[in-house]
Motif scaffolding. Structure first.
Motif, short mmCIF file in Angstrom:
data_model
loop_
_atom_site.label_atom_id
_atom_site.label_comp_id
_atom_site.label_asym_id
_atom_site.label_seq_id
_atom_site.Cartn_x
_atom_site.Cartn_y
_atom_site.Cartn_z
N ASN A 159 0.84 -1.19 0.00
CA ASN A 159 0.00 0.00 0.00
C ASN A 159 0.88 1.25 0.00
O ASN A 159 1.91 1.27 0.64
CB ASN A 159 -0.89 -0.02 1.24
N ASP A 205 -3.13 0.60 -3.94
CA ASP A 205 -3.59 -0.48 -3.07
C ASP A 205 -3.48 -1.81 -3.82
O ASP A 205 -4.48 -2.45 -4.11
CB ASP A 205 -5.02 -0.20 -2.63
N THR A 206 -2.25 -2.17 -4.17
CA THR A 206 -1.99 -3.37 -4.95
C THR A 206 -0.72 -4.04 -4.43
O THR A 206 0.24 -3.37 -4.07
CB THR A 206 -1.77 -3.00 -6.43
#
Length: 104
Positions: free
Chosen positions: A17, A35-36
């Motif tokens: 994040n 957010d990966t």
């Protein structure tokens, strides 16, 4: 846009994040959120796909600065979650650096 970074460490980590505020010459530009899960290799460059929410007032406020100066100060302040083997920690960061701009 894509942001290119270099991991100088002798070990890879997983980035989970990123949440930060972006500034141009100390004026708020917008928010960058990622957010990966991404694998960051050891001692190598890596690319983060960047998508941000831009404050239009801040963009217009900075447009004259960007167009008429050959160099601006870029800033990013926020947190990131990185880890290895399923253990993650939140790491704060604060970056500020000069960036040359050539439009003409």
């Amino acid at each position: 846009m894509d942001l290119v970074f270099f991991n100088p460490n002798s070990f890879g980590v997983t980035l989970k994040n990123v949440d930060c505020d972006l500034y141009i010459d100390s004026n708020y530009l917008g928010k960058f959120v990622l957010d990966t899960l991404m694998a960051i290799p050891k001692s190598a460059e890596f690319t983060l796909p960047a998508s941000m929410r831009v404050d239009m007032k801040g963009l217009f406020k900075n447009s004259w600065t960007i167009l008429f100066n050959k160099e601006v100060t870029l800033g990013a302040k926020g947190t990131t979650r990185v880890g290895k083997g399923g253990f993650y920690v939140t790491v704060p960061f604060n970056y500020e650096g000069k960036q040359k701009i050539n439009f003409f």
